[in-house]
Structure formats: C-alpha cells, structure tokens
Enzyme design. Structure first.
Site, PDB file in Angstrom:
ATOM      1  N   LYS A  31      -1.755  22.731   6.146  1.00 26.65           N
ATOM      2  CA  LYS A  31      -0.771  21.649   6.196  1.00 26.65           C
ATOM      3  C   LYS A  31       0.665  22.173   6.182  1.00 26.65           C
ATOM      4  O   LYS A  31       1.506  21.738   6.981  1.00 26.65           O
ATOM      5  CB  LYS A  31      -0.998  20.714   5.010  1.00 26.65           C
ATOM      6  CG  LYS A  31       0.109  19.693   4.767  1.00 26.65           C
ATOM      7  CD  LYS A  31      -0.220  18.808   3.600  1.00 26.65           C
ATOM      8  CE  LYS A  31      -0.300  19.540   2.288  1.00 26.65           C
ATOM      9  NZ  LYS A  31       1.043  20.031   1.835  1.00 26.65           N
ATOM     10  N   THR A  32       0.945  23.089   5.276  1.00 27.56           N
ATOM     11  CA  THR A  32       2.311  23.620   5.163  1.00 27.56           C
ATOM     12  C   THR A  32       2.730  24.338   6.441  1.00 27.56           C
ATOM     13  O   THR A  32       3.876  24.227   6.891  1.00 27.56           O
ATOM     14  CB  THR A  32       2.406  24.582   3.958  1.00 27.56           C
ATOM     15  OG1 THR A  32       2.010  23.895   2.774  1.00 27.56           O
ATOM     16  CG2 THR A  32       3.824  25.092   3.791  1.00 27.56           C
ATOM     17  N   ASP A 223       5.905  14.970   3.332  1.00 34.98           N
ATOM     18  CA  ASP A 223       4.761  15.746   2.861  1.00 34.98           C
ATOM     19  C   ASP A 223       4.046  14.977   1.745  1.00 34.98           C
ATOM     20  O   ASP A 223       4.658  14.172   1.036  1.00 34.98           O
ATOM     21  CB  ASP A 223       5.258  17.092   2.328  1.00 34.98           C
ATOM     22  CG  ASP A 223       4.131  18.075   2.068  1.00 34.98           C
ATOM     23  OD1 ASP A 223       3.004  17.839   2.544  1.00 34.98           O
ATOM     24  OD2 ASP A 223       4.391  19.092   1.390  1.00 34.98           O
ATOM     25  N   GLU A 224       2.746  15.232   1.573  1.00 37.20           N
ATOM     26  CA  GLU A 224       1.937  14.622   0.507  1.00 37.20           C
ATOM     27  C   GLU A 224       2.119  13.096   0.468  1.00 37.20           C
ATOM     28  O   GLU A 224       2.345  12.503  -0.592  1.00 37.20           O
ATOM     29  CB  GLU A 224       2.304  15.232  -0.863  1.00 37.20           C
ATOM     30  CG  GLU A 224       2.190  16.736  -0.938  1.00 37.20           C
ATOM     31  CD  GLU A 224       0.740  17.235  -0.980  1.00 37.20           C
ATOM     32  OE1 GLU A 224      -0.171  16.421  -0.779  1.00 37.20           O
ATOM     33  OE2 GLU A 224       0.546  18.444  -1.189  1.00 37.20           O
ATOM     34  N   GLN A 254      -7.268  13.503  -1.429  1.00 42.26           N
ATOM     35  CA  GLN A 254      -6.652  14.199  -2.555  1.00 42.26           C
ATOM     36  C   GLN A 254      -5.593  13.335  -3.244  1.00 42.26           C
ATOM     37  O   GLN A 254      -4.667  13.851  -3.868  1.00 42.26           O
ATOM     38  CB  GLN A 254      -6.036  15.525  -2.089  1.00 42.26           C
ATOM     39  CG  GLN A 254      -7.069  16.499  -1.524  1.00 42.26           C
ATOM     40  CD  GLN A 254      -6.489  17.863  -1.202  1.00 42.26           C
ATOM     41  OE1 GLN A 254      -6.058  18.605  -2.075  1.00 42.26           O
ATOM     42  NE2 GLN A 254      -6.464  18.201   0.086  1.00 42.26           N
ATOM     43  N   ARG A 611     -10.785  23.799  -4.629  1.00 43.36           N
ATOM     44  CA  ARG A 611      -9.925  24.906  -5.091  1.00 43.36           C
ATOM     45  C   ARG A 611     -10.667  26.237  -4.933  1.00 43.36           C
ATOM     46  O   ARG A 611     -10.054  27.305  -4.998  1.00 43.36           O
ATOM     47  CB  ARG A 611      -9.534  24.748  -6.562  1.00 43.36           C
ATOM     48  CG  ARG A 611      -8.756  23.499  -6.962  1.00 43.36           C
ATOM     49  CD  ARG A 611      -7.591  23.227  -6.079  1.00 43.36           C
ATOM     50  NE  ARG A 611      -7.950  22.320  -5.000  1.00 43.36           N
ATOM     51  CZ  ARG A 611      -7.254  22.160  -3.891  1.00 43.36           C
ATOM     52  NH1 ARG A 611      -6.165  22.859  -3.673  1.00 43.36           N
ATOM     53  NH2 ARG A 611      -7.643  21.295  -2.956  1.00 43.36           N
TER      54      ARG A 611
END
Length: 743
Positions: A31-32, A223-224, A254, A611
């Site tokens: 994503k980043t 973002d997010e 998430q 994770r």
C-alpha cells in the site's frame, strides 16, 4: 521514475487519476509503495506539488512517504506537497483562516492533559462530584461527540445520550460540554478534536473559503481510509466536491478502531458516495507464506460487511498455523516462553518474534515466564506490567502497610484515591517529618502534635488515612496475602476508582488490577504446593520487587521479543508470532455482542494473523484466573472460522497437580455480561420470577434503552435477555446488569 518494480494491479492504481477511486489494499500488498509512486506520478505529470493533498494518520508515515517521494522525483519537486496527518494539515489551514471563526492565528492547541485539566476545573466550579464526573470519562464523551460533529446543542438534544447520562447520574454532561467549549474559546485555544470540527465548520459556513481550498487541493489522497471518523469523512468529502479527484486507500478487513470513533461505513460506502468511482484491488501479499494468507482469507470470509477480495501469496507454502490448548493460563505462558526458547536465537533473532494478546493484563503471566527463562523482551507501545501506574499505586499501598516508614510509598498513596489531602498539606507533612526527624506516617498518626500548620479538618483527614493503614497492618498478621490484598484494594477504593472509569483506558486499568490479584493468588497457590499453608503479603512483595528491579536494568540495544496488544500490532510484521488467549469472552471480547462488534473482533484477529511472515502459533487455555476466581473457558469461535487444512492442532493439554488447599476467593466480577463457563453439563434453562418482566422498558448505562425479552435461570446463573434499541439483543447477568426502569 522507474515503475518496473510495481505489479500490474499496483501500476493500474498508480497511473489512474481521472476521478474518484478506491484502492483496497490487502495485508502486506504494498500500500505505501502505491501511495508513494502515485504522488510521484502526479508530480511527473506536471501537477504542482501545492495542488496535492496527501493525508495520513501518523507523522512517521508522512515523513517516510515524503522521503521516498523525494528519492523518486527529487526534493525540489516535492517541496510544497501538502502531506501530513489530518491534524497537522488542518491546523496549518486554520492558522490562515482562524479569524473567521473568532480565533487569532496564534491560537493554542490543548493536548489531552490540558483538556482534562480544564474539565477538572469546570467540575469543581460547578460543584459536581468528581467521583461521578471523572475528567477522563467526561473528556472521552466530549471527544466522541466532536468526532461525530455533535455540538453541545446536538448533544443535549440526543435522546440516547440524555438517557445514558441520566442513568449514570451525569445529567449535567451537556452543560459541562458547553462550558468546556466556552472556556477553550475564551482562552483562544482548540483541542485536537476542535481542529477537525473547526475545519468542517470553516468549510461549511464560509462557501468562499471552501471554494478556495477546493481549487487548491485538486488531487486528494487519503491513507488508511477505513480508520476515518465522521468529522474526517465530511471534511474530505467537502474538499473533493469540485474536482472529484480523490483517491482513498485502505483495507476494510483491518478496520479495528471503532472505539476511537473510526467508522468502517466510510470505506464500505465510498462507491455509493461516488458512483463513478473506480475500484482497484491490491491482492498480492508480499509478507506472508501462502498458508498464513489462505488461513487469514478463510477467517475474514465470515464477515458480512466487507469488500470482497482474494489475497494471495507467491511465497513458499510454509508451515501450518499451530493451535495448542493448555490446562491453565499459567501453562499457556510457560509454553509461550518455551516456544520462544526453541525459536531464538537459533532459528530467529529475538527481534523477529512477537507475542500478541487481546488485553494488556494478559502480559503479566507471560512476562513472569519469560523472566524465568532469562528471555529478553520489550512491551511495544506500553509499559511492563509491574511498571504500570495503577500497579505501582497498589503495590505502594502494600509496601506502606508492611513498612510504615516507606516515605515514597506514603507520598504515592496518601491522596489516592482522592481524599482531600492536597499538595499543600503533603508539603507541610514533609516539613514536619524533616523537623521531627521521623517518617511521614509517624507525622500522620499524630498530626495535631507534629505540626500546627494544618486545620482541624485537614488533621482529621490525615489521621483517618493513617488509622486505615494501621488497621491494615493488624489485618496483615492474620490474613493470607491474597485475601488481604483483595480487602485492601476494595476498602481503599482502588478497585472502585478504576471500575468507575468506563473509557477503554479505565477498563484496562481495572483489568490490570484484577490481574495483579491473580498474580498474588498464583503466588499463594505455588507456596501451598510447596507445603506452606500461610503466605504473608510481605513474601509476595519480596518476590515482585525483584521482578520490577529487573525492568530498570535492560540494555536498550539488546535484541528482545516484542510483547504487544493486537491493536498495537497493526502496521507491523514479524517472522514468527504467538497469539495467546484465543477464548470466548477474551477474544472476542466479552464486551462485543452485536454482529457489528463481533465482526470488528474478527477483523482484529485477521490483523493478528497477517502480522506473521513465516510462523504463527495460536494458543488458548481451558481455565483462566480472572476477576478473583478460576473461570472455565471455551475456545474462541474464530478458531472454527479458519479452514482446518491450514491448522496443525497439537492438542497439547498440560495437566497440573491440584493445590493442596483451596485458596479463598472473593469474586469482584466487573463484567455485566454473561461469562462462558464451558461446563460439560447440558444447559438447563427455566423462566424465573424477577422484578423484571417481559416487555418492561429498561435503561442500561452502556447499551442505553431496551425492552426485556425474558428472565430465566441457566447453569445456576440468573440471566436477562434484552432487545436494546441501539445495539440489538444482549444477554446479561441479572445481578450485575444494574438496570433502571423506564416509564
């Protein structure tokens, strides 16, 4: 700019900039990288940096993205980007326009401590009971209202809030909220939430200002997006009104921060807000093995509220997720420590390993076992169990009772919980202690003889505190450490103080205090197994002081295992993870009952699994010592959601010998929800007579108004089913429901 490192889905999301678009980015999907390349692509296309607004949730994320963008296109090209957190960007905007809202451009920003201080003074000035109007609770309610863009007037008109506040004897909440806003405005100050509220008000009330910023921000990236609240959503929507060139990136799977005001519907309804929006899915996971990715997919598939995607991994298949069951939570912790010992440092470094849990209180028993094996660890985003304030406060009481000359312990607890012994009084006690060359407790026992600087009323308060400590010192001689600690924490009001704070932080503090009682219970139990029938509290303090001392001598450069809550783990990754406490009423939480709440808990578990890069271990216990008693547990329902082909069930149940003598227990049940007993007997349910009857209208302090469906006895528990207006059906224990009748 070289885009050869992007896969086809990433590249498509990067180059599209014609209109609104939603980028659903699965865990570990880059994503980043997409956001970074997207901004760089806009700059290469000739879009001026000053026309690009990129909003993140942390300053760290903004700094990292800007640094990468500068590497791609050069620092000069990226110099004037509007990139940062919502609060930093909108505070900058408000500095230029503050006068329109009645502020000067140099207004102050109050942090949480400042805000609570203002609230504390308001409560005092309004002569309200600060044990009812706790500043932390009041601040949390005002903050949540502001996140939803609810002004004091809207708050006062909200029937659900009014009933909740009345039920909790906080009828003046709306008036406190009004006065809080007035005082901030008079001080030319805003709190963090005001930055969003005032930005929305500015854009909504002044069309010419809205038009100016709509024209300035021609390209908006968020973002997010799944973590945005109502205020953030409305601001973004207003800014994008003119050009519709808005790109939001996130993962609905998430979305785990509803307790902070995050609203998952913002991302789920994006395509309804912008019917012409393009949808891009980043589904290739570059972090985890195929098995871990597939297991996470099979779990989250059970959520109804989601944007469907099929995350995949081209990495090696990897080992199955290990699922182990232990007899007790202590056995679970021992297994965690032994598993870490097997993995590190031979296979992985300590830094590669994380131990995750649902609540902070769970770390205590794990920390104990890691210390036993000399395994170095760190608490990520938190504090080691015995270093938490509420635990140090409770330990200080125990220290003072066993050693009345312990001045540091005296200073820590003399006015905790608040008993009207302020800093001025403490200063005079300290001066008397120096002059008389004696301990503070000796002064407190006879304040009228030791100092003439205290009023009769203050002398009485000090003397009563000292007498209470002396009474405890007598009890200590005859009471087992566990029973004594329970009595002390109840009678001093420590438990009541923590229990009255219904914020997430307050609930965590109460759970930690209960966990401390659990640690004393375990200590007594171990002593009994060694043939020692009576355990004084001094023996427990002697052991725990060694544990807390170790906390002070850790080498910050040393590799360590990471301990953290699942909420704190979001955005992180580890080669091996151990997820403990996979039981009903723990994960999912006992406070999660509605479909919406359960789905968020499932998303939280999804975050936990994703994770893991290579190895993932799931653990649970059949018994867990909670709230003053041993509770029989059942495995988390989420374990059944994972496709069995991805699990390796070790079925490792460790049996421990029963203690020689039963430890007395006094139950301090803080949950109003029905515990899962895990009893093997078939449930026997029968209707009972009660003060409540079918169709009664009732009010609950957390869930609001509702209608009684049934009152019955099941497994020796009296239960009540209620259909709440706001949150749906819930089953409560009659004893702890604390309902109020509505006419």
């Amino acid at each position: 700019m070289n885009t050869s490192t992007l896969n086809a889905s990433q590249l498509a999301a990067v180059v599209y900039n014609e209109g609104p678009h939603l980028v659903i980015a699965g865990a570990g999907s880059g994503k980043t990288r997409v956001l970074t390349y997207k901004v760089a692509h806009l700059l290469e296309q000739g879009i001026a940096a000053g026309h690009i607004l990129a909003l993140t949730f942390t300053n760290k994320a903004a700094r990292e993205m800007k640094s990468r963008i500068c590497q791609l296109v050069g620092e000069e090209s990226a110099r004037y980007l509007w990139m940062g957190t919502f609060h930093s960007i909108f505070s900058r905007l408000l500095r230029q326009e503050a006068q329109l809202l009645g502020y000067t451009h140099d207004y102050s920003i109050y942090d949480t401590t400042d805000s609570k201080s203002v609230i504390k003074h308001i409560i005092k000035d309004m002569q309200l009971d600060d044990k009812v109007y706790k500043p932390s609770v009041v601040h949390a309610r005002i903050s949540m209202a502001k996140n939803k863009l609810q002004s004091p007037n809207l708050y006062a008109a909200d029937r659900e809030y009014l009933m909740r506040d009345r039920f909790e004897k906080m009828q003046e909440m709306a008036r406190v909220y009004t006065e809080y806003n007035r005082r901030l405005k008079a001080a030319n100050a805003m709190d963090f939430d005001d930055i969003l509220v005032n930005t929305y008000n500015l854009l909504n009330k002044f069309p010419e200002v809205a038009e100016k910023y709509q024209e300035l921000f021609q390209y908006i990236l968020v973002d997010e997006y799944q973590d945005t609240n109502r205020a953030q959503y409305m601001i973004i929507k207003k800014l994008a009104e003119q050009h519709h060139r808005i790109c939001v990136v996130g993962d609905d799977a998430q979305s785990i921060y509803s307790f902070r005001g995050a609203d998952i519907s913002n991302i789920l309804n994006f395509q309804k807000d912008y019917p012409e929006a393009q949808l891009f899915k980043l589904e290739q996971n570059y972090r985890s093995t195929q098995t871990i990715v597939n297991a996470a997919n099979s779990l989250i598939r059970h959520n109804k509220g989601q944007i469907r995607k099929e995350v995949f991994s081209d990495l090696h298949i990897g080992e199955r997720i290990s699922l182990s069951t232990y007899m007790t939570d202590r056995d679970e912790a021992k297994a965690v420590a032994k598993q870490v010992q097997r993995l590190a440092p031979s296979v992985y470094s300590y830094d590669d390993i994380a131990i995750m849990y649902r609540t902070n209180a769970q770390s205590r028993v794990i920390e104990d076992e890691l210390r036993q094996l000399n395994i170095p660890y760190r608490i990520y985003g938190g504090t080691s169990f015995y270093q938490r304030k509420e635990i140090k406060d409770a330990l200080a009481y125990l220290r003072l009772v066993t050693n009345r000359d312990d001045n540091e312990a005296f200073l820590r607890v003399v006015n905790y919980p608040t008993r009207g012994i302020g800093d001025t009084t403490v200063g005079r006690l300290m001066e008397a202690s120096r002059l008389n060359k004696c301990s503070l407790m000796q002064v407190a026992i006879a304040p009228e003889r030791m100092t003439s600087d205290l009023s009769a009323a203050t002398q009485k308060k000090v003397s009563e505190f000292a007498q209470m400590i002396e009474r405890f010192a007598e009890d200590m001689q005859t009471k087992d450490a566990y029973v004594f600690a329970q009595d002390l924490m109840t009678q001093t009001g420590i438990l009541r103080e923590a229990k009255s704070d219904t914020t997430p932080e307050g609930v965590a503090r109460y759970e930690n205090l209960e966990e401390m009682l659990s640690s004393i219970h375990e200590f007594c139990e171990r002593r009994q197994q060694d043939g020692i029938d009576f355990t004084p509290i001094a023996d427990f303090l002697a052991e725990v002081s060694l544990l807390t001392d170790q906390d002070e001598h850790l080498d910050d450069m040393q590799e360590r295992v990471t301990l953290l809550t699942v909420h704190a783990a979001k955005g992180l990754e580890f080669r091996a993870t151990l997820i403990v406490g996979m039981e009903e009423n723990l994960f999912p939480s006992a406070f999660s009952q509605t479909l919406h709440e359960i789905e968020e808990e499932r998303r939280l578990f999804y975050v936990a699994i994703t994770r893991s890069m290579e190895r993932c271990f799931l653990m649970n216990a059949r018994q867990r010592f909670r709230n003053g008693q041993v509770a029989f547990t059942t495995p988390s329902r989420f374990l059944k959601d994972i496709d069995r082909q991805f699990l390796l069930n070790t079925d490792e149940v460790v049996h421990r010998p029963a203690p020689k003598k039963e430890i007395p227990t006094i139950t301090h049940t803080h949950s109003h929800l029905t515990p899962t007993t895990g009893a093997k007997e078939k449930s026997k349910r029968k209707t009972i007579r009660s003060e409540w009857a079918k169709d009664d209208r009732v009010m609950h302090r957390v869930f609001g108004a509702g209608t009684v469906l049934e009152v019955y006895r099941e497994n020796d528990n009296d239960k009540i089913d209620i259909q709440f207006d706001a949150v749906g059906k819930k089953t409560l224990l009659v004893t702890y429901a604390k309902l109020e009748r509505l006419v």
